[in-house]
Design a protein around this motif. Structure first.
Motif, PDB file in Angstrom:
ATOM      1  N   LYS A  25      41.526  39.114  42.723  1.00 41.98           N
ATOM      2  CA  LYS A  25      40.094  39.041  42.443  1.00 41.98           C
ATOM      3  C   LYS A  25      39.564  40.459  42.333  1.00 41.98           C
ATOM      4  O   LYS A  25      39.791  41.298  43.202  1.00 41.98           O
ATOM      5  N   THR A  26      38.875  40.726  41.242  1.00 44.99           N
ATOM      6  CA  THR A  26      38.260  42.031  41.040  1.00 44.99           C
ATOM      7  C   THR A  26      36.805  41.803  40.652  1.00 44.99           C
ATOM      8  O   THR A  26      36.520  41.211  39.618  1.00 44.99           O
ATOM      9  N   GLY A  27      35.924  42.184  41.529  1.00 46.22           N
ATOM     10  CA  GLY A  27      34.506  41.877  41.314  1.00 46.22           C
ATOM     11  C   GLY A  27      34.314  40.373  41.408  1.00 46.22           C
ATOM     12  O   GLY A  27      34.751  39.746  42.363  1.00 46.22           O
ATOM     13  N   MET A  28      33.715  39.795  40.386  1.00 46.73           N
ATOM     14  CA  MET A  28      33.481  38.350  40.348  1.00 46.73           C
ATOM     15  C   MET A  28      34.486  37.631  39.459  1.00 46.73           C
ATOM     16  O   MET A  28      34.304  36.464  39.128  1.00 46.73           O
ATOM     17  N   GLN A  29      35.562  38.332  39.032  1.00 45.54           N
ATOM     18  CA  GLN A  29      36.537  37.746  38.121  1.00 45.54           C
ATOM     19  C   GLN A  29      37.944  37.843  38.697  1.00 45.54           C
ATOM     20  O   GLN A  29      38.172  38.495  39.714  1.00 45.54           O
ATOM     21  N   PHE A  30      38.882  37.196  38.016  1.00 40.33           N
ATOM     22  CA  PHE A  30      40.275  37.151  38.444  1.00 40.33           C
ATOM     23  C   PHE A  30      41.173  37.620  37.310  1.00 40.33           C
ATOM     24  O   PHE A  30      40.895  37.350  36.141  1.00 40.33           O
ATOM     25  N   ASP A  84      47.013  36.939  24.071  1.00 45.43           N
ATOM     26  CA  ASP A  84      48.005  37.796  23.422  1.00 45.43           C
ATOM     27  C   ASP A  84      49.126  38.219  24.373  1.00 45.43           C
ATOM     28  O   ASP A  84      49.980  39.022  24.030  1.00 45.43           O
ATOM     29  N   GLY A  85      49.131  37.658  25.599  1.00 46.38           N
ATOM     30  CA  GLY A  85      50.172  37.970  26.563  1.00 46.38           C
ATOM     31  C   GLY A  85      49.842  39.130  27.474  1.00 46.38           C
ATOM     32  O   GLY A  85      50.568  39.408  28.420  1.00 46.38           O
ATOM     33  N   ASP A  86      48.770  39.845  27.171  1.00 46.35           N
ATOM     34  CA  ASP A  86      48.338  40.965  28.001  1.00 46.35           C
ATOM     35  C   ASP A  86      47.578  40.409  29.206  1.00 46.35           C
ATOM     36  O   ASP A  86      47.347  39.219  29.328  1.00 46.35           O
ATOM     37  N   ILE A  87      47.177  41.291  30.089  1.00 49.00           N
ATOM     38  CA  ILE A  87      46.367  40.894  31.246  1.00 49.00           C
ATOM     39  C   ILE A  87      44.898  40.882  30.832  1.00 49.00           C
ATOM     40  O   ILE A  87      44.417  41.814  30.185  1.00 49.00           O
ATOM     41  N   GLY A  88      44.196  39.823  31.200  1.00 46.96           N
ATOM     42  CA  GLY A  88      42.779  39.706  30.913  1.00 46.96           C
ATOM     43  C   GLY A  88      42.033  39.338  32.179  1.00 46.96           C
ATOM     44  O   GLY A  88      42.564  39.439  33.289  1.00 46.96           O
ATOM     45  N   MET A  89      40.810  38.885  32.002  1.00 49.38           N
ATOM     46  CA  MET A  89      39.972  38.506  33.133  1.00 49.38           C
ATOM     47  C   MET A  89      39.494  37.066  32.947  1.00 49.38           C
ATOM     48  O   MET A  89      39.105  36.670  31.855  1.00 49.38           O
ATOM     49  N   ALA A  90      39.529  36.294  34.029  1.00 42.93           N
ATOM     50  CA  ALA A  90      39.052  34.909  34.033  1.00 42.93           C
ATOM     51  C   ALA A  90      37.858  34.809  34.974  1.00 42.93           C
ATOM     52  O   ALA A  90      37.872  35.399  36.057  1.00 42.93           O
ATOM     53  N   PRO A  91      36.829  34.067  34.584  1.00 41.54           N
ATOM     54  CA  PRO A  91      35.650  33.943  35.439  1.00 41.54           C
ATOM     55  C   PRO A  91      35.857  33.003  36.627  1.00 41.54           C
ATOM     56  O   PRO A  91      35.130  33.080  37.605  1.00 41.54           O
ATOM     57  N   GLU A  92      36.851  32.120  36.552  1.00 37.91           N
ATOM     58  CA  GLU A  92      37.098  31.130  37.600  1.00 37.91           C
ATOM     59  C   GLU A  92      38.519  31.257  38.120  1.00 37.91           C
ATOM     60  O   GLU A  92      39.434  31.615  37.383  1.00 37.91           O
ATOM     61  N   ILE A  93      38.730  30.907  39.377  1.00 34.53           N
ATOM     62  CA  ILE A  93      40.051  31.007  39.991  1.00 34.53           C
ATOM     63  C   ILE A  93      41.069  30.098  39.290  1.00 34.53           C
ATOM     64  O   ILE A  93      42.253  30.396  39.257  1.00 34.53           O
ATOM     65  N   GLU A  94      40.614  28.989  38.702  1.00 37.26           N
ATOM     66  CA  GLU A  94      41.517  28.076  38.007  1.00 37.26           C
ATOM     67  C   GLU A  94      42.236  28.752  36.844  1.00 37.26           C
ATOM     68  O   GLU A  94      43.328  28.340  36.467  1.00 37.26           O
ATOM     69  N   GLY A  95      41.634  29.767  36.266  1.00 39.29           N
ATOM     70  CA  GLY A  95      42.243  30.479  35.146  1.00 39.29           C
ATOM     71  C   GLY A  95      43.043  31.702  35.556  1.00 39.29           C
ATOM     72  O   GLY A  95      43.621  32.392  34.723  1.00 39.29           O
ATOM     73  N   ALA A  96      43.108  31.967  36.852  1.00 39.10           N
ATOM     74  CA  ALA A  96      43.778  33.171  37.348  1.00 39.10           C
ATOM     75  C   ALA A  96      45.289  33.080  37.204  1.00 39.10           C
ATOM     76  O   ALA A  96      45.872  31.996  37.278  1.00 39.10           O
ATOM     77  N   GLU A 131      47.751  48.166  38.723  1.00 34.53           N
ATOM     78  CA  GLU A 131      47.864  48.551  37.316  1.00 34.53           C
ATOM     79  C   GLU A 131      46.680  48.101  36.465  1.00 34.53           C
ATOM     80  O   GLU A 131      46.359  48.736  35.467  1.00 34.53           O
ATOM     81  N   HIS A 132      46.042  46.965  36.838  1.00 32.01           N
ATOM     82  CA  HIS A 132      45.060  46.355  35.940  1.00 32.01           C
ATOM     83  C   HIS A 132      43.678  46.096  36.522  1.00 32.01           C
ATOM     84  O   HIS A 132      42.759  45.766  35.778  1.00 32.01           O
ATOM     85  N   ALA A 133      43.513  46.193  37.831  1.00 29.11           N
ATOM     86  CA  ALA A 133      42.222  45.857  38.446  1.00 29.11           C
ATOM     87  C   ALA A 133      41.461  47.113  38.849  1.00 29.11           C
ATOM     88  O   ALA A 133      42.053  48.175  39.049  1.00 29.11           O
ATOM     89  N   ASP A 134      40.158  46.959  38.968  1.00 25.86           N
ATOM     90  CA  ASP A 134      39.317  48.055  39.445  1.00 25.86           C
ATOM     91  C   ASP A 134      39.569  48.272  40.936  1.00 25.86           C
ATOM     92  O   ASP A 134      39.963  47.338  41.642  1.00 25.86           O
ATOM     93  N   PRO A 135      39.328  49.491  41.413  1.00 29.87           N
ATOM     94  CA  PRO A 135      39.447  49.729  42.861  1.00 29.87           C
ATOM     95  C   PRO A 135      38.546  48.757  43.626  1.00 29.87           C
ATOM     96  O   PRO A 135      37.495  48.349  43.141  1.00 29.87           O
TER      97      PRO A 135
END
Length: 62
Positions: A8-13, A19-31, A46-50
């Motif tokens: 979890k980073t901020g309010m997203q997961f 495209d196979g890359d890492i993205g952000m999901a607004p809900e835990i179900e999509g994490a 590697e991919h999340a904010d501090p």
């Protein structure tokens, strides 16, 4: 019951983008689920904010 970890980073997961890359999901179900804390921590570094949080989730496998 299986334990997985999500980032979890901020309010997203972190999730797998279309495209196979890492993205952000607004809900835990999509994490994206990680089977070890270490995998989740590596992806987060590697991919999340501090200030990210690694959340433990118990899931039922049928």
């Amino acid at each position: 019951m299986t334990t997985v970890y999500v980032v979890k980073t901020g309010m997203q997961f972190l999730c797998c983008a279309e495209d196979g890359d890492i993205g952000m999901a607004p809900e835990i179900e999509g994490a994206k689920s990680f089977f070890s804390y270490e995998e989740a921590e590596k992806a987060a570094s590697e991919h999340a904010d501090p200030g990210f949080e690694i959340v433990t989730v118990s899931v039922t496998v049928h």
